[in-house]
Motif scaffolding. Structure first.
Motif, PDB file in Angstrom:
ATOM      1  N   GLU A 171       0.831  -1.213   0.000  1.00 16.02           N
ATOM      2  CA  GLU A 171       0.000   0.000   0.000  1.00 16.02           C
ATOM      3  C   GLU A 171       0.861   1.257   0.000  1.00 16.02           C
ATOM      4  OE1 GLU A 171      -0.444  -2.666   1.888  1.00 16.02           O
ATOM      5  OE2 GLU A 171      -2.287  -3.387   0.948  1.00 16.02           O
ATOM      6  N   ALA A 172       1.954   1.220   0.753  1.00 13.95           N
ATOM      7  CA  ALA A 172       2.829   2.393   0.815  1.00 13.95           C
ATOM      8  C   ALA A 172       3.445   2.692  -0.541  1.00 13.95           C
ATOM      9  CB  ALA A 172       3.920   2.166   1.855  1.00 13.95           C
ATOM     10  N   LEU A 173       3.858   1.656  -1.261  1.00 14.91           N
ATOM     11  CA  LEU A 173       4.489   1.864  -2.558  1.00 14.91           C
ATOM     12  C   LEU A 173       3.494   2.377  -3.592  1.00 14.91           C
ATOM     13  CD1 LEU A 173       6.804  -1.271  -2.831  1.00 14.91           C
ATOM     14  CD2 LEU A 173       7.408   1.035  -2.130  1.00 14.91           C
ATOM     15  N   LEU A 174       2.315   1.806  -3.589  1.00 15.51           N
ATOM     16  CA  LEU A 174       1.326   2.197  -4.588  1.00 15.51           C
ATOM     17  C   LEU A 174       0.770   3.592  -4.350  1.00 15.51           C
ATOM     18  CD1 LEU A 174      -0.522  -1.212  -5.000  1.00 15.51           C
ATOM     19  CD2 LEU A 174       1.057  -0.125  -6.602  1.00 15.51           C
ATOM     20  N   SER A 175       0.955   4.115  -3.146  1.00 15.43           N
ATOM     21  CA  SER A 175       0.478   5.471  -2.858  1.00 15.43           C
ATOM     22  C   SER A 175       1.563   6.528  -3.039  1.00 15.43           C
ATOM     23  CB  SER A 175      -0.066   5.541  -1.429  1.00 15.43           C
ATOM     24  OG  SER A 175       0.968   5.286  -0.489  1.00 15.43           O
ATOM     25  N   LEU A 176       2.736   6.120  -3.503  1.00 12.85           N
ATOM     26  CA  LEU A 176       3.804   7.088  -3.733  1.00 12.85           C
ATOM     27  C   LEU A 176       3.410   8.087  -4.821  1.00 12.85           C
ATOM     28  CD1 LEU A 176       6.940   4.742  -3.831  1.00 12.85           C
ATOM     29  CD2 LEU A 176       6.496   6.517  -2.127  1.00 12.85           C
ATOM     30  N   PRO A 177       3.808   9.337  -4.685  1.00  9.44           N
ATOM     31  CA  PRO A 177       3.541  10.294  -5.770  1.00  9.44           C
ATOM     32  C   PRO A 177       4.363   9.927  -6.998  1.00  9.44           C
ATOM     33  CG  PRO A 177       4.972  11.271  -4.101  1.00  9.44           C
ATOM     34  CD  PRO A 177       4.506   9.962  -3.549  1.00  9.44           C
ATOM     35  N   PRO A 178       3.825  10.142  -8.186  1.00  8.82           N
ATOM     36  CA  PRO A 178       4.565   9.773  -9.395  1.00  8.82           C
ATOM     37  C   PRO A 178       5.766  10.678  -9.630  1.00  8.82           C
ATOM     38  CG  PRO A 178       2.534  10.919  -9.961  1.00  8.82           C
ATOM     39  CD  PRO A 178       2.482  10.686  -8.485  1.00  8.82           C
ATOM     40  N   VAL A 179       6.762  10.108 -10.291  1.00  8.69           N
ATOM     41  CA  VAL A 179       7.936  10.852 -10.738  1.00  8.69           C
ATOM     42  C   VAL A 179       7.786  11.062 -12.235  1.00  8.69           C
ATOM     43  CG1 VAL A 179      10.450  10.824 -10.971  1.00  8.69           C
ATOM     44  CG2 VAL A 179       9.358   9.842  -8.933  1.00  8.69           C
ATOM     45  N   SER A 180       8.067  12.257 -12.700  1.00  7.73           N
ATOM     46  CA  SER A 180       7.936  12.567 -14.123  1.00  7.73           C
ATOM     47  C   SER A 180       9.241  12.266 -14.847  1.00  7.73           C
ATOM     48  CB  SER A 180       7.561  14.039 -14.313  1.00  7.73           C
ATOM     49  OG  SER A 180       7.427  14.339 -15.691  1.00  7.73           O
ATOM     50  N   PHE A 181       9.135  11.562 -15.970  1.00  7.12           N
ATOM     51  CA  PHE A 181      10.291  11.224 -16.790  1.00  7.12           C
ATOM     52  C   PHE A 181      10.109  11.814 -18.185  1.00  7.12           C
ATOM     53  CE2 PHE A 181       9.844   7.808 -13.666  1.00  7.12           C
ATOM     54  CZ  PHE A 181      11.104   7.838 -13.079  1.00  7.12           C
ATOM     55  N   ALA A 182      11.122  12.494 -18.664  1.00  9.99           N
ATOM     56  CA  ALA A 182      11.063  13.133 -19.973  1.00  9.99           C
ATOM     57  C   ALA A 182      11.646  12.223 -21.039  1.00  9.99           C
ATOM     58  CB  ALA A 182      11.831  14.458 -19.939  1.00  9.99           C
ATOM     59  N   ALA A 183      11.052  12.261 -22.216  1.00  9.47           N
ATOM     60  CA  ALA A 183      11.570  11.497 -23.343  1.00  9.47           C
ATOM     61  C   ALA A 183      12.771  12.197 -23.956  1.00  9.47           C
ATOM     62  CB  ALA A 183      10.482  11.326 -24.398  1.00  9.47           C
ATOM     63  N   VAL A 184      13.642  11.411 -24.542  1.00  8.52           N
ATOM     64  CA  VAL A 184      14.733  11.948 -25.347  1.00  8.52           C
ATOM     65  C   VAL A 184      14.184  12.148 -26.759  1.00  8.52           C
ATOM     66  CG1 VAL A 184      17.046  11.441 -26.268  1.00  8.52           C
ATOM     67  CG2 VAL A 184      16.448  10.790 -23.929  1.00  8.52           C
ATOM     68  N   PRO A 185      14.501  13.260 -27.436  1.00  4.97           N
ATOM     69  CA  PRO A 185      13.983  13.487 -28.787  1.00  4.97           C
ATOM     70  C   PRO A 185      14.211  12.285 -29.691  1.00  4.97           C
ATOM     71  CG  PRO A 185      15.152  15.419 -28.018  1.00  4.97           C
ATOM     72  CD  PRO A 185      15.346  14.368 -26.971  1.00  4.97           C
ATOM     73  N   GLY A 186      13.219  11.977 -30.529  1.00  6.52           N
ATOM     74  CA  GLY A 186      13.268  10.784 -31.356  1.00  6.52           C
ATOM     75  C   GLY A 186      14.491  10.703 -32.235  1.00  6.52           C
ATOM     76  N   THR A 187      14.944  11.808 -32.764  1.00  7.85           N
ATOM     77  CA  THR A 187      16.115  11.789 -33.636  1.00  7.85           C
ATOM     78  C   THR A 187      17.379  11.409 -32.875  1.00  7.85           C
ATOM     79  OG1 THR A 187      16.409  14.155 -33.242  1.00  7.85           O
ATOM     80  CG2 THR A 187      15.170  13.499 -35.211  1.00  7.85           C
ATOM     81  N   ALA A 188      17.345  11.583 -31.577  1.00  9.94           N
ATOM     82  CA  ALA A 188      18.537  11.302 -30.772  1.00  9.94           C
ATOM     83  C   ALA A 188      18.717   9.821 -30.490  1.00  9.94           C
ATOM     84  CB  ALA A 188      18.471  12.071 -29.456  1.00  9.94           C
ATOM     85  N   VAL A 189      17.664   9.021 -30.663  1.00 13.14           N
ATOM     86  CA  VAL A 189      17.765   7.595 -30.387  1.00 13.14           C
ATOM     87  C   VAL A 189      17.560   6.752 -31.638  1.00 13.14           C
ATOM     88  CG1 VAL A 189      17.120   7.789 -27.974  1.00 13.14           C
ATOM     89  CG2 VAL A 189      15.338   7.532 -29.687  1.00 13.14           C
ATOM     90  N   ALA A 190      17.525   7.394 -32.819  1.00 13.14           N
ATOM     91  CA  ALA A 190      17.364   6.649 -34.063  1.00 13.14           C
ATOM     92  C   ALA A 190      18.590   5.774 -34.311  1.00 13.14           C
ATOM     93  CB  ALA A 190      17.173   7.614 -35.223  1.00 13.14           C
ATOM     94  N   ILE A 191      18.337   4.545 -34.722  1.00 15.75           N
ATOM     95  CA  ILE A 191      19.410   3.584 -34.966  1.00 15.75           C
ATOM     96  C   ILE A 191      19.308   3.097 -36.414  1.00 15.75           C
ATOM     97  CG2 ILE A 191      20.281   1.287 -34.383  1.00 15.75           C
ATOM     98  CD1 ILE A 191      20.917   3.315 -32.276  1.00 15.75           C
ATOM     99  N   PRO A 192      20.384   3.164 -37.184  1.00 16.26           N
ATOM    100  CA  PRO A 192      20.325   2.667 -38.564  1.00 16.26           C
ATOM    101  C   PRO A 192      20.225   1.154 -38.594  1.00 16.26           C
ATOM    102  CG  PRO A 192      22.576   3.247 -37.986  1.00 16.26           C
ATOM    103  CD  PRO A 192      21.720   3.682 -36.825  1.00 16.26           C
ATOM    104  N   ALA A 193      19.569   0.629 -39.623  1.00 19.00           N
ATOM    105  CA  ALA A 193      19.435  -0.821 -39.781  1.00 19.00           C
ATOM    106  C   ALA A 193      20.714  -1.382 -40.383  1.00 19.00           C
ATOM    107  CB  ALA A 193      18.222  -1.150 -40.640  1.00 19.00           C
ATOM    108  N   ALA A 194      21.831  -1.208 -39.669  1.00 15.79           N
ATOM    109  CA  ALA A 194      23.149  -1.537 -40.206  1.00 15.79           C
ATOM    110  C   ALA A 194      23.400  -3.030 -40.317  1.00 15.79           C
ATOM    111  CB  ALA A 194      24.225  -0.885 -39.333  1.00 15.79           C
TER     112      ALA A 194
END
Length: 460
Positions: free
Chosen positions: A223-246
């Motif tokens: 119960e204590a864990l599920l009542s924790l306030p959420p932490v916000s996580f930001a995405a990294v821009p899509g172009t920054a994680v693009a991987i070529p099909a090498a």
């Protein structure tokens, strides 16, 4: 469930499980927490700080979810940020298990927790102390202003009175979240490089997970864990994680069994993202290789299975023929030992290995090597780490050495014989996808070397 707020952010309750030192019970508690919430029907995503293979196996079984490494030096900030963002989109709770003591290492567990504003829970073995445990937690909380400690889990607590003494001495802002009794049935078994592999003791682990979950459930932790306030996580821009099909159209054979299991899930994910088909095989039991264009022989415990490896002559012949064809082979640590002429185990029994690389491997008791290094490969630098208690002798001259994180002395040797690249270093593939693609690309096959992932920028 997590509550995404915008396309660029996701929010989810999260906790960082830390300790004043190694050996306090972090993995035992993290696994029990994951199992407790899983039993409640919740999705728990667990991450492990640092270059660890064995803890993630344990935590993956406990949580029923894949477990990735988060390491600011090895992987970089952008990689860690993106992994947390992706987890927050589908998890009810994120748990991050720290490494060593809270402030040990550069970067430390505290650095990671502070960067992503993760509340910390301190796990402490309180055997032989009472009020001093409270003093230690208070000291950890006050050591840096950019961390926040959400509470203490007192491990190996002897009695109700023991608990009362600790709880009564804690600062008001640091609650005692749980007191776990001293019980051998909860502890996780260990081996010379850490925990025993999960696959070896799956049923035993299940019993320990269930016992740990029950102990924490009795403390009201679900119960204590599920009542924790959420932490916000930001995405990294899509172009920054693009991987070529090498590696599109290429098939990589990956050794995976009780002798070879030190495999980052992130490495497998990257190879697949680059278009490779992965085919797993067992050097212990398979008599031939899968049809493949390249081989990866990862680390593990070949010294514990040397007799069985030596007896598998059909597979040895198949791998030798593959090597003679000049196709790429990457052998890391245990894979390096497998590629040598002989391997002497801890009982001083010597067995014939593949003989792809001149030299002999031998275990050397408690003495070992470990540390973070950059593998200076001809294909490009890849961040990595070493952790072994064996020695390779009579090997050829290396083509390069690892570059240590903070010491000028040469690191682990890197060998190359034909298409074989062998080293004690365990590579973290996402650090430099282009270099990894070139490493596995068969000779004469064009490889798209564009490295569009911006994770390299986070390393400076």
């Amino acid at each position: 469930m997590s509550t995404p707020t915008t396309a660029a952010h996701a929010a989810c309750p999260a906790l960082f499980i830390a300790a004043p030192s190694s050996g306090q019970g972090k993995t035992t508690v993290t696994a029990a927490l994951a199992r407790l919430l899983r039993k409640r029907g919740k999705v728990v995503r667990v991450f492990k700080t640092g270059p660890d293979y064995l803890d993630p196996q344990i935590l993956a079984q406990a949580s029923g979810q894949p477990v990735d490494q988060l390491d600011l030096w090895m992987a970089g900030e952008a990689y860690c940020r993106q992994r947390l963002f992706e987890a927050a989109q589908q998890a009810d709770l994120i748990l991050v298990e720290g490494a060593m003591g809270l402030f040990d290492g550069e970067p430390s567990s505290a650095d990671l927790a502070a960067l992503f504003d993760l509340p910390l829970v301190v796990v402490m073995d309180v055997k032989g102390m009472a009020q001093t445990a409270a003093a230690l937690v208070a000291g950890l909380a006050g050591f840096r202003a950019d961390i926040r400690i959400a509470g203490l889990i007192a491990n190996a607590c002897a009695s109700a009175r023991h608990r009362e003494l600790i709880e009564g001495a804690l600062p008001a802002e640091i609650p005692l979240l749980a007191a776990v009794a001293r019980d051998p049935a909860l502890a996780l078994p260990e081996r010379h490089l850490g925990l025993v592999q999960a696959a070896e003791i799956r049923d035993e682990l299940e019993a320990r997970f269930e016992a740990g979950a029950a102990a924490l459930d009795a403390e009201g932790l679900a119960e204590a864990l599920l009542s924790l306030p959420p932490v916000s996580f930001a995405a990294v821009p899509g172009t920054a994680v693009a991987i070529p099909a090498a590696l599109q159209g290429q098939t990589i054979g990956v050794a995976r069994d009780a002798a070879f299991s030190f495999i980052y899930q992130a490495n497998l994910d990257l190879l697949a993202e680059m278009g490779a088909t992965l085919r797993f095989f067992s050097p212990l039991s398979d008599t031939q290789l899968p049809c493949c264009d390249a081989l990866w022989l990862p680390g593990g415990y070949p010294e514990l299975h040397a007799a069985q490896l030596a007896a598998n002559a059909p597979l040895r012949d198949d791998i030798q023929a593959f090597f003679a064809s000049g196709k790429p082979i990457l052998a890391e640590c245990g894979g390096l030992l497998y590629c040598l002429e002989t391997l002497t185990d801890g009982d001083e029994r010597t067995y014939a290995m593949l003989g792809l690389l001149p030299g002999h491997g031998a275990m050397r008791g408690r003495r070992g090597c470990q540390g973070m290094q950059t593998a200076e490969l001809p294909e490009g630098p890849v961040r990595a780490h070493a952790h072994h208690r064996s020695l390779a002798t009579d090997t050829p001259a290396p083509i390069a050495h690892g570059r240590r994180q903070r010491h000028p002395a040469p690191g682990e040797a890197i060998y190359r014989q034909g298409g074989l690249t062998a080293t004690y270093l365990h590579l973290f593939f996402p650090d430099n996808p282009a270099a990894v693609a070139r490493l596995f690309a068969p000779a004469g096959t064009p490889c798209n070397a564009t490295h569009t992932r911006s994770l390299e920028d986070t390393h400076g």
